[in-house]
Design a protein around this motif. Structure first.
Motif, mmCIF file in Angstrom:
data_model
loop_
_atom_site.group_PDB
_atom_site.id
_atom_site.type_symbol
_atom_site.label_atom_id
_atom_site.label_comp_id
_atom_site.label_asym_id
_atom_site.label_seq_id
_atom_site.Cartn_x
_atom_site.Cartn_y
_atom_site.Cartn_z
ATOM 1 N N ASP A 89 0.813 -1.257 -0.051
ATOM 2 C CA ASP A 89 0.112 0.051 -0.047
ATOM 3 C C ASP A 89 0.832 1.258 0.094
ATOM 4 O O ASP A 89 0.447 2.549 0.133
ATOM 5 N N SER A 90 2.091 1.185 -0.124
ATOM 6 C CA SER A 90 2.982 2.341 -0.331
ATOM 7 C C SER A 90 2.932 2.542 -1.864
ATOM 8 O O SER A 90 3.429 2.359 -2.631
ATOM 9 N N LEU A 91 2.096 3.690 -2.162
ATOM 10 C CA LEU A 91 1.866 3.922 -3.415
ATOM 11 C C LEU A 91 2.086 5.514 -3.979
ATOM 12 O O LEU A 91 2.169 5.647 -5.111
ATOM 13 N N GLY A 92 2.503 6.309 -3.156
ATOM 14 C CA GLY A 92 2.538 7.602 -3.445
ATOM 15 C C GLY A 92 3.670 7.938 -4.165
ATOM 16 O O GLY A 92 4.788 7.465 -3.965
ATOM 17 N N VAL A 93 3.871 9.129 -5.046
ATOM 18 C CA VAL A 93 4.952 9.671 -5.498
ATOM 19 C C VAL A 93 5.087 11.482 -4.925
ATOM 20 O O VAL A 93 3.807 12.039 -4.991
ATOM 21 N N LYS A 94 6.084 11.863 -4.385
ATOM 22 C CA LYS A 94 6.205 13.382 -4.176
ATOM 23 C C LYS A 94 7.598 14.099 -4.912
ATOM 24 O O LYS A 94 8.252 13.118 -5.178
ATOM 25 N N LEU A 95 7.539 15.006 -4.772
ATOM 26 C CA LEU A 95 8.553 15.963 -5.072
ATOM 27 C C LEU A 95 9.209 16.546 -4.001
ATOM 28 O O LEU A 95 8.389 16.814 -2.908
ATOM 29 N N PHE A 96 10.481 17.001 -3.996
ATOM 30 C CA PHE A 96 11.047 17.473 -2.768
ATOM 31 C C PHE A 96 12.132 18.298 -3.251
ATOM 32 O O PHE A 96 12.742 18.405 -4.300
ATOM 33 N N ALA A 97 12.563 19.321 -2.000
ATOM 34 C CA ALA A 97 13.741 20.233 -2.348
ATOM 35 C C ALA A 97 14.441 20.605 -1.046
ATOM 36 O O ALA A 97 13.618 20.590 0.121
ATOM 37 N N ARG A 98 15.666 20.511 -1.060
ATOM 38 C CA ARG A 98 16.282 20.873 0.404
ATOM 39 C C ARG A 98 17.404 21.590 0.133
ATOM 40 O O ARG A 98 17.911 21.652 -0.982
ATOM 41 N N HIS A 99 17.655 22.411 1.234
ATOM 42 C CA HIS A 99 18.927 23.340 1.152
ATOM 43 C C HIS A 99 18.920 24.434 0.035
ATOM 44 O O HIS A 99 19.886 25.083 -0.305
ATOM 45 N N GLY A 100 17.678 24.579 -0.428
ATOM 46 C CA GLY A 100 17.403 25.578 -1.577
ATOM 47 C C GLY A 100 16.230 25.180 -2.520
ATOM 48 O O GLY A 100 15.856 24.019 -2.588
ATOM 49 N N GLU A 101 15.566 26.291 -3.141
ATOM 50 C CA GLU A 101 14.474 25.836 -4.030
ATOM 51 C C GLU A 101 15.045 25.441 -5.266
ATOM 52 O O GLU A 101 16.024 25.401 -5.909
ATOM 53 N N ALA A 102 14.085 24.335 -5.925
ATOM 54 C CA ALA A 102 14.496 23.632 -7.062
ATOM 55 C C ALA A 102 13.260 24.142 -8.096
ATOM 56 O O ALA A 102 12.194 24.347 -7.842
ATOM 57 N N CYS A 103 13.871 23.998 -9.504
ATOM 58 C CA CYS A 103 12.700 24.293 -10.413
ATOM 59 C C CYS A 103 12.440 23.093 -11.469
ATOM 60 O O CYS A 103 13.500 22.340 -11.956
ATOM 61 N N LEU A 104 11.152 22.349 -11.341
ATOM 62 C CA LEU A 104 10.864 21.526 -11.944
ATOM 63 C C LEU A 104 10.236 22.026 -13.308
ATOM 64 O O LEU A 104 9.577 22.730 -13.553
ATOM 65 N N GLU A 105 10.888 21.507 -14.394
ATOM 66 C CA GLU A 105 10.590 21.951 -15.880
ATOM 67 C C GLU A 105 9.191 21.269 -16.196
ATOM 68 O O GLU A 105 8.265 21.835 -16.765
ATOM 69 N N SER A 106 9.145 19.819 -16.032
ATOM 70 C CA SER A 106 7.949 18.905 -16.425
ATOM 71 C C SER A 106 7.968 17.604 -15.703
ATOM 72 O O SER A 106 9.263 17.339 -15.362
ATOM 73 N N LEU A 107 6.957 17.129 -15.421
ATOM 74 C CA LEU A 107 6.883 15.618 -15.148
ATOM 75 C C LEU A 107 5.641 15.044 -15.807
ATOM 76 O O LEU A 107 4.616 15.368 -15.857
ATOM 77 N N ASP A 108 5.988 14.103 -16.585
ATOM 78 C CA ASP A 108 5.123 13.047 -17.260
ATOM 79 C C ASP A 108 5.003 11.837 -16.441
ATOM 80 O O ASP A 108 6.232 11.042 -15.924
ATOM 81 N N ALA A 109 3.963 11.291 -16.316
ATOM 82 C CA ALA A 109 3.853 10.074 -15.649
ATOM 83 C C ALA A 109 2.799 9.200 -16.176
ATOM 84 O O ALA A 109 1.737 9.675 -16.787
ATOM 85 N N TRP A 110 2.987 7.947 -16.362
ATOM 86 C CA TRP A 110 2.354 6.965 -16.808
ATOM 87 C C TRP A 110 1.935 5.520 -15.993
ATOM 88 O O TRP A 110 2.758 5.171 -15.337
ATOM 89 N N LYS A 111 1.012 5.245 -15.590
ATOM 90 C CA LYS A 111 0.663 3.986 -15.124
ATOM 91 C C LYS A 111 1.182 2.867 -16.191
ATOM 92 O O LYS A 111 0.710 3.007 -17.417
ATOM 93 N N VAL A 112 1.786 1.767 -15.889
ATOM 94 C CA VAL A 112 2.386 0.858 -16.929
ATOM 95 C C VAL A 112 1.902 -0.522 -16.568
ATOM 96 O O VAL A 112 1.896 -1.057 -15.416
ATOM 97 N N SER A 113 1.465 -1.312 -17.640
ATOM 98 C CA SER A 113 1.062 -2.568 -17.291
ATOM 99 C C SER A 113 1.074 -3.320 -18.949
ATOM 100 O O SER A 113 0.580 -2.692 -19.868
ATOM 101 N N LEU A 114 1.040 -4.593 -18.571
ATOM 102 C CA LEU A 114 0.795 -5.395 -19.913
ATOM 103 C C LEU A 114 -0.581 -5.468 -20.324
ATOM 104 O O LEU A 114 -1.473 -5.311 -19.630
#
Length: 499
Positions: free
Chosen positions: A474-499
């Motif tokens: 049941d550990s299913l989460g996804v998170k972004l993080f930044a430490r020691h300073g701010e960070a710039c995310l340009e983009s994030l693409d995500a897909w569920k994957v299955s046969l």
């Protein structure tokens, strides 16, 4: 005791194969397709799996063999498991190809078997070349051959062993033959070691049965292990460059390497100019390559490592292979590994996260992106991030935040890390690789998550990190993080994957 006839030997091999297939069929009935079972990777139906063997594109299909013990989920007398695919994505398991049955690959104790090797097409006949290993036998390791006309049932050659001993005594190992053809002649490299130096020996033949020893193709400079397992020597790129992939023994954290340079086919000498670790993760060993109908050089590796905890064993199986990776060679002699394009067919339901600044010391939950089978492509901009920032993703997060695998990049150190300290069961530890930002300052992290595995391709395959992880279901989460300073995310693409 009288010598068995060739017919009797063939019959015994068929009986051993049938016994192994029956045992595997029974074991499969008790395997639960949940827990740590992978969803879209190649793994054994049941029992033990290690090294990929005999990778070949034959009669329009991809064939993969593997070191296999079908009777238990632990290492034992090695058989050759077998699977095939038309697309490198959907795999069909075939009957076991090889089982120990002869004095050169079978014995009285558990230390014997049909050990690793390769496959070639010899005038339409699918031909396996492998090491017969028997503890206590002299010699302990010899090279052997087996053939099939239908790609399913294999017969061991009456000429076995085709190479009956190492070229000199006192060596450490003599195994894992990789065979290929060049200008109408067959060549073979074999893993070896002597005097504390890992080596690759080279042979040549016109018929796969009679082999002439050419000499030591390459050897360690004293820092690259004392025996080189699973060698694979092949041309790559438009010129005459060759790549030698090895799995050096007793080299600490480095389990696989690649060397690039020039091969002289007449002398059998490989002059390498560049040597580097092949994958920077914990769980990557004994890779092997093939060339397919499109001319691509494709690699699969064993997605485990000797000596590690293997939580899936209690479920009656152990082992998996990496996703197929296409290899290319850069002008500077460095290797690139990218997931094959066919894997995009597995994508379901794209989610997209647009450009945003991640504040320092913050964690951003991505409620729309959850799962245990995911593909993620995250692009961060180091030029828009603080110089001291450490940023990245937390994968397979529990709801209370106590369990996760951290994928991070340090702007100041140019270091990519995968931290399994809180990843769940199994081994912990931190994998590291030095990765320079791309010309535009971006860091591209391409991840494949599959229940108990995480494969990371950085900056279009400049570096890869492969690890097994064993989180709760049941550990299913996804998170972004930044430490020691701010960070710039340009983009994030995500897909569920299955046969």
């Amino acid at each position: 005791m009288s010598q068995r006839t060739d017919s009797e030997k063939s019959q015994l091999h068929m009986e051993r194969v049938e016994q192994a297939n029956q045992a595997l069929e029974q074991a499969v009935k008790s395997i639960a397709e949940d827990g740590y079972r992978l969803g879209y990777h190649l793994m054994p139906p049941a029992g033990w799996m290690n090294d990929p063997n005999g990778l070949i594109y034959w009669n329009g299909e991809y064939h993969v063999f593997y070191q296999h013990f079908p009777y238990e989920s632990k290492w034992g007398p090695m058989h050759w498991g077998h699977a095939k695919s038309k697309d490198l994505v959907h795999w069909e398991h075939l009957p076991i190809a090889l089982a120990p049955s002869e004095d050169y690959d079978s014995g009285e104790t558990g230390g014997y078997g049909c050990w690793s090797g390769s496959a070639v097409d010899y005038n339409g006949v699918l031909t396996l070349v492998y090491t017969g290993h028997v503890d206590g036998r002299t010699p302990m390791e010899v090279q052997c051959l087996a053939t099939s006309t239908d790609g399913v049932a294999f017969n061991k050659s009456v000429a076995n062993p085709i190479i009956g001993a190492a070229p000199e005594e006192g060596g450490f190992g003599f195994r894992d033959p990789k065979v290929w053809q060049h200008d109408g002649q067959w060549y073979m490299v074999v893993g070896y070691g002597k005097d504390g130096l890992g080596k690759v020996l080279m042979y040549t033949s016109s018929d796969l049965l009679t082999w002439r020893y050419l000499g030591v193709a390459a050897e360690s400079d004293g820092t690259m292990g004392d025996m080189w397992e699973c060698p694979d020597l092949f041309p790559l790129g438009d010129g005459d460059d060759h790549v030698l992939v090895i799995s050096p023994m007793n080299m600490g954290a480095t389990k696989t390497m690649y060397l690039t340079g020039k091969l002289n086919y007449e002398t059998g000498k490989f002059d390498y100019r560049y040597a580097e670790r092949l994958d920077d993760g914990f769980d990557f060993y004994a890779p092997q390559t093939l060339v397919d109908g499109l001319g691509r050089r494709i690699l699969l590796g064993w997605m485990n490592i000797w000596g590690a905890q293997m939580p899936e064993q209690v479920d009656g199986w152990m082992g998996a292979f990496t996703l197929p990776r296409e290899l290319t060679l850069a002008e500077d002699g460095t290797l690139r590994m990218q997931p094959v394009a066919e894997l995009a067919a597995l994508r379901k339901g794209r989610e997209f996260v647009d450009r945003q600044v991640i504040p320092a010391e913050s964690i951003v939950s991505l409620a729309a992106i959850q799962g245990d089978q995911l593909e993620l492509i995250a692009v961060f901009n180091t030029k828009g991030s603080s110089e001291e920032a450490v940023f990245g993703l937390l994968i397979r997060c529990s709801e209370d935040g106590s369990e996760y695998t951290e994928v991070s990049y340090s702007v100041a150190e140019h270091t990519l890390r995968v931290d399994r300290t809180r990843a769940g069961a199994g081994e912990a530890g931190v994998s590291e690789a030095q990765v320079e930002p791309m010309e535009d300052g971006s860091i591209k992290l391409h991840l494949f998550v599959d229940r108990s595995s995480l494969e990371l391709f950085a900056n279009n395959g400049v570096k890869t990190i492969t690890n097994r992880i064993y989180p709760n279901g049941d550990s299913l989460g996804v998170k972004l993080f930044a430490r020691h300073g701010e960070a710039c995310l340009e983009s994030l693409d995500a897909w569920k994957v299955s046969l």
